[in-house]
Design an enzyme around this catalytic site. Structure first.
Site, PDB file in Angstrom:
ATOM      1  N   HIS A  71       0.750  -1.180  -0.109  1.00 19.92           N
ATOM      2  CA  HIS A  71      -0.019  -0.065  -0.041  1.00 19.92           C
ATOM      3  C   HIS A  71       0.911   1.274  -0.127  1.00 19.92           C
ATOM      4  O   HIS A  71       1.728   1.178   0.358  1.00 19.92           O
ATOM      5  CB  HIS A  71      -0.882  -0.001   1.294  1.00 19.92           C
ATOM      6  CG  HIS A  71      -1.769  -1.145   1.539  1.00 19.92           C
ATOM      7  ND1 HIS A  71      -1.196  -2.032   2.660  1.00 19.92           N
ATOM      8  CD2 HIS A  71      -2.948  -1.692   1.047  1.00 19.92           C
ATOM      9  CE1 HIS A  71      -2.056  -3.021   2.614  1.00 19.92           C
ATOM     10  NE2 HIS A  71      -2.916  -2.920   1.470  1.00 19.92           N
ATOM     11  N   HIS A  73       1.040   4.689   1.954  1.00 21.04           N
ATOM     12  CA  HIS A  73       0.542   5.294   3.096  1.00 21.04           C
ATOM     13  C   HIS A  73       0.737   6.554   3.134  1.00 21.04           C
ATOM     14  O   HIS A  73       1.475   7.181   2.468  1.00 21.04           O
ATOM     15  CB  HIS A  73       1.274   4.556   4.225  1.00 21.04           C
ATOM     16  CG  HIS A  73       0.857   3.176   4.650  1.00 21.04           C
ATOM     17  ND1 HIS A  73       0.216   2.844   5.944  1.00 21.04           N
ATOM     18  CD2 HIS A  73       1.011   1.809   3.774  1.00 21.04           C
ATOM     19  CE1 HIS A  73      -0.113   1.516   5.871  1.00 21.04           C
ATOM     20  NE2 HIS A  73       0.244   1.057   4.699  1.00 21.04           N
ATOM     21  N   HIS A  89      -3.399   4.103   5.470  1.00 22.40           N
ATOM     22  CA  HIS A  89      -3.437   4.092   3.850  1.00 22.40           C
ATOM     23  C   HIS A  89      -3.744   5.621   3.513  1.00 22.40           C
ATOM     24  O   HIS A  89      -4.494   6.016   3.972  1.00 22.40           O
ATOM     25  CB  HIS A  89      -4.415   3.061   3.275  1.00 22.40           C
ATOM     26  CG  HIS A  89      -4.161   1.816   3.473  1.00 22.40           C
ATOM     27  ND1 HIS A  89      -4.809   0.699   3.153  1.00 22.40           N
ATOM     28  CD2 HIS A  89      -3.157   1.084   4.487  1.00 22.40           C
ATOM     29  CE1 HIS A  89      -4.418  -0.414   3.445  1.00 22.40           C
ATOM     30  NE2 HIS A  89      -3.408  -0.247   4.019  1.00 22.40           N
ATOM     31  N   HIS A  97     -11.950   0.988   2.459  1.00 25.32           N
ATOM     32  CA  HIS A  97     -10.546  -0.016   2.056  1.00 25.32           C
ATOM     33  C   HIS A  97     -11.253  -1.113   0.962  1.00 25.32           C
ATOM     34  O   HIS A  97     -12.457  -1.520   0.931  1.00 25.32           O
ATOM     35  CB  HIS A  97     -10.208  -0.563   3.112  1.00 25.32           C
ATOM     36  CG  HIS A  97      -8.943  -1.557   2.606  1.00 25.32           C
ATOM     37  ND1 HIS A  97      -7.870  -1.246   1.990  1.00 25.32           N
ATOM     38  CD2 HIS A  97      -8.761  -3.091   2.712  1.00 25.32           C
ATOM     39  CE1 HIS A  97      -6.991  -2.342   1.741  1.00 25.32           C
ATOM     40  NE2 HIS A  97      -7.673  -3.431   2.018  1.00 25.32           N
ATOM     41  N   HIS A 105      -9.271   2.797  -1.110  1.00 20.40           N
ATOM     42  CA  HIS A 105      -8.352   3.949  -0.941  1.00 20.40           C
ATOM     43  C   HIS A 105      -7.627   4.091  -1.918  1.00 20.40           C
ATOM     44  O   HIS A 105      -7.094   3.442  -2.719  1.00 20.40           O
ATOM     45  CB  HIS A 105      -7.595   3.487   0.300  1.00 20.40           C
ATOM     46  CG  HIS A 105      -8.199   3.213   1.637  1.00 20.40           C
ATOM     47  ND1 HIS A 105      -7.590   2.303   2.434  1.00 20.40           N
ATOM     48  CD2 HIS A 105      -9.204   3.564   2.004  1.00 20.40           C
ATOM     49  CE1 HIS A 105      -8.605   2.097   3.640  1.00 20.40           C
ATOM     50  NE2 HIS A 105      -9.375   3.109   3.209  1.00 20.40           N
ATOM     51  N   ASP A 108      -4.599   1.662  -1.980  1.00 18.39           N
ATOM     52  CA  ASP A 108      -4.579   0.300  -2.049  1.00 18.39           C
ATOM     53  C   ASP A 108      -4.230  -0.131  -3.290  1.00 18.39           C
ATOM     54  O   ASP A 108      -4.538   0.164  -4.320  1.00 18.39           O
ATOM     55  CB  ASP A 108      -6.122  -0.129  -1.932  1.00 18.39           C
ATOM     56  CG  ASP A 108      -6.910   0.151  -0.512  1.00 18.39           C
ATOM     57  OD1 ASP A 108      -5.980   0.363   0.508  1.00 18.39           O
ATOM     58  OD2 ASP A 108      -8.095   0.309  -0.627  1.00 18.39           O
ATOM     59  N   HIS A 145       3.325  -5.440   4.084  1.00 25.93           N
ATOM     60  CA  HIS A 145       2.846  -5.891   5.151  1.00 25.93           C
ATOM     61  C   HIS A 145       3.199  -7.589   5.038  1.00 25.93           C
ATOM     62  O   HIS A 145       3.397  -8.080   3.816  1.00 25.93           O
ATOM     63  CB  HIS A 145       1.368  -5.922   5.126  1.00 25.93           C
ATOM     64  CG  HIS A 145       1.089  -4.627   5.258  1.00 25.93           C
ATOM     65  ND1 HIS A 145       0.847  -3.921   6.394  1.00 25.93           N
ATOM     66  CD2 HIS A 145       0.697  -3.443   4.348  1.00 25.93           C
ATOM     67  CE1 HIS A 145       0.374  -2.555   6.153  1.00 25.93           C
ATOM     68  NE2 HIS A 145       0.400  -2.363   4.974  1.00 25.93           N
ATOM     69  N   ARG A 162       3.570  -4.434   9.266  1.00 37.75           N
ATOM     70  CA  ARG A 162       4.549  -3.453   8.349  1.00 37.75           C
ATOM     71  C   ARG A 162       5.931  -4.105   8.388  1.00 37.75           C
ATOM     72  O   ARG A 162       6.926  -3.917   9.179  1.00 37.75           O
ATOM     73  CB  ARG A 162       4.399  -1.945   8.562  1.00 37.75           C
ATOM     74  CG  ARG A 162       2.864  -1.790   8.506  1.00 37.75           C
ATOM     75  CD  ARG A 162       2.912  -0.390   8.996  1.00 37.75           C
ATOM     76  NE  ARG A 162       1.530   0.151   9.232  1.00 37.75           N
ATOM     77  CZ  ARG A 162       1.111   1.171   9.117  1.00 37.75           C
ATOM     78  NH1 ARG A 162       2.004   2.398   9.256  1.00 37.75           N
ATOM     79  NH2 ARG A 162      -0.405   1.544   9.348  1.00 37.75           N
TER      80      ARG A 162
END
Length: 170
Positions: A71, A73, A89, A97, A105, A108, A145, A162
């Site tokens: 993602h 962020h 995000h 999401h 998002h 995403d 992630h 993360r």
């Protein structure tokens, strides 16, 4: 003569392949550093395209044969050992999401898929995103992630800790 042509073709192909991992003018790049005790590293290049932003990544140190959430962020801050300093995000429109093709998002992205050696090559186009401006990713961070994104759980897809983070910059 055929040898010279073959050599020229091989050199040209090698040059084109190398260009895919080097940011071009107008592009931005993030160098990923390991977080949360992982060994994940890599580079991610963001290049404006007619459809949005083309994302090309090369990573290593991932869990072999596994998918990982990936993602953009909100904050360009990877200073925390667990990358929580990158915040949530990137979501300028306040959307829920989700997966691409549905409401989601802006940050995403499709999951990364590691090979049997823990390496991943990635290519995706993010629509509705730009390099700069209100929808821009420049100055934000990109995060990998531990687990795959399920694209359902709110607010972040239940993708776990993360494990790598890099700031998107020119």
């Amino acid at each position: 003569m055929n040898f010279a042509k073959s050599l020229f073709a091989a050199l040209a192909l090698g040059t084109l392949a190398a260009c895919q991992s080097v940011p071009t003018a107008g592009s931005a790049q993030a160098t990923l550093a390991s977080k949360s005790g992982s060994a994940v590293t890599g580079t991610v290049t963001f290049t404006p395209s007619s459809d949005g932003v083309l994302v090309i990544a090369s990573l290593k140190g991932l869990t072999p044969n596994a998918e990982h959430g990936f993602h953009v962020h909100e904050k360009g801050d990877c200073s925390a050992a667990d990358a929580m300093s990158a915040a949530g995000h990137f979501n300028p429109s306040g959307a829920p999401h989700g997966a691409s093709g549905a409401t989601h998002h802006a940050g995403d992205m499709p999951n990364l898929r590691a090979d049997a050696y823990g390496n991943a090559q990635y290519r995706a186009t993010l629509s509705g995103v730009t390099l700069e401006g209100p929808q821009g990713v420049l100055g934000r961070s990109v995060v990998v992630h531990r687990d795959p994104d399920d694209y359902k759980s709110q607010p972040a897809g239940n993708s776990g800790p993360r494990i790598a983070c890099g700031v998107i910059q020119r």
